[in-house]
Design a protein around this motif. Structure first.
Motif, PDB file in Angstrom:
ATOM      1  N   THR A  23      51.625  33.641  39.920  1.00 26.10           N
ATOM      2  CA  THR A  23      52.085  33.888  38.558  1.00 26.10           C
ATOM      3  C   THR A  23      52.806  35.234  38.526  1.00 26.10           C
ATOM      4  N   ARG A  24      53.215  35.651  37.374  1.00 30.73           N
ATOM      5  CA  ARG A  24      53.797  36.977  37.204  1.00 30.73           C
ATOM      6  C   ARG A  24      52.778  37.961  36.638  1.00 30.73           C
ATOM      7  N   VAL A  25      51.520  37.617  36.744  1.00 30.73           N
ATOM      8  CA  VAL A  25      50.437  38.495  36.307  1.00 30.73           C
ATOM      9  C   VAL A  25      50.003  39.317  37.509  1.00 30.73           C
ATOM     10  N   THR A  26      50.246  40.625  37.432  1.00 31.83           N
ATOM     11  CA  THR A  26      49.935  41.471  38.586  1.00 31.83           C
ATOM     12  C   THR A  26      48.445  41.809  38.634  1.00 31.83           C
ATOM     13  N   VAL A  27      48.001  42.092  39.839  1.00 27.59           N
ATOM     14  CA  VAL A  27      46.635  42.562  40.040  1.00 27.59           C
ATOM     15  C   VAL A  27      46.416  43.820  39.202  1.00 27.59           C
ATOM     16  N   TYR A  49      46.240  30.633  31.533  1.00 26.06           N
ATOM     17  CA  TYR A  49      46.511  29.903  32.767  1.00 26.06           C
ATOM     18  C   TYR A  49      45.745  30.485  33.948  1.00 26.06           C
ATOM     19  N   LEU A  50      45.032  31.594  33.730  1.00 23.56           N
ATOM     20  CA  LEU A  50      44.163  32.140  34.772  1.00 23.56           C
ATOM     21  C   LEU A  50      42.779  31.526  34.652  1.00 23.56           C
ATOM     22  N   GLU A  53      37.452  32.699  37.990  1.00 25.34           N
ATOM     23  CA  GLU A  53      37.336  32.936  39.426  1.00 25.34           C
ATOM     24  C   GLU A  53      38.469  33.822  39.939  1.00 25.34           C
ATOM     25  N   ASP A  54      39.642  33.750  39.304  1.00 26.19           N
ATOM     26  CA  ASP A  54      40.756  34.631  39.695  1.00 26.19           C
ATOM     27  C   ASP A  54      40.360  36.095  39.509  1.00 26.19           C
ATOM     28  N   ILE A  55      39.743  36.383  38.372  1.00 25.97           N
ATOM     29  CA  ILE A  55      39.349  37.761  38.075  1.00 25.97           C
ATOM     30  C   ILE A  55      38.254  38.217  39.036  1.00 25.97           C
TER      31      ILE A  55
END
Length: 80
Positions: A23-27, A49-50, A53-55
């Motif tokens: 995605t375009r969501v940066t760390v 859309y996250l 578990e991604d976090i």
């Protein structure tokens, strides 16, 4: 070696900054929100859309984990 299954690096996306699953969501964005004490639920409202578990995955990727850093608000500057 740590597993980057949920973190991607692509020079064509966000200048190659580490992002969540392409995605375009940066760390750095997510780490900054966590440092500002946003709950996982609030972050997921902002980025539906996250996945939770991604976090968890990206926070576990940080050396020593988020809480070992003392002042997590500085993370935003380091990762963004």
């Amino acid at each position: 070696m740590k597993d980057f299954e949920r973190i991607t690096f692509d020079p064509k996306i966000m200048g190659g900054k580490p992002c969540i699953r392409g995605t375009r969501v940066t760390v750095g964005t997510i780490v900054g929100l966590v440092a500002e004490e946003y709950s996982f639920e609030k972050i997921l409202e902002l980025y539906p859309y996250l996945e939770k578990e991604d976090i968890h995955h990206l926070l576990n990727m940080l050396p020593g984990g988020l809480m070992s850093l003392g002042n997590p608000s500085q993370l935003y500057e380091n990762f963004n």
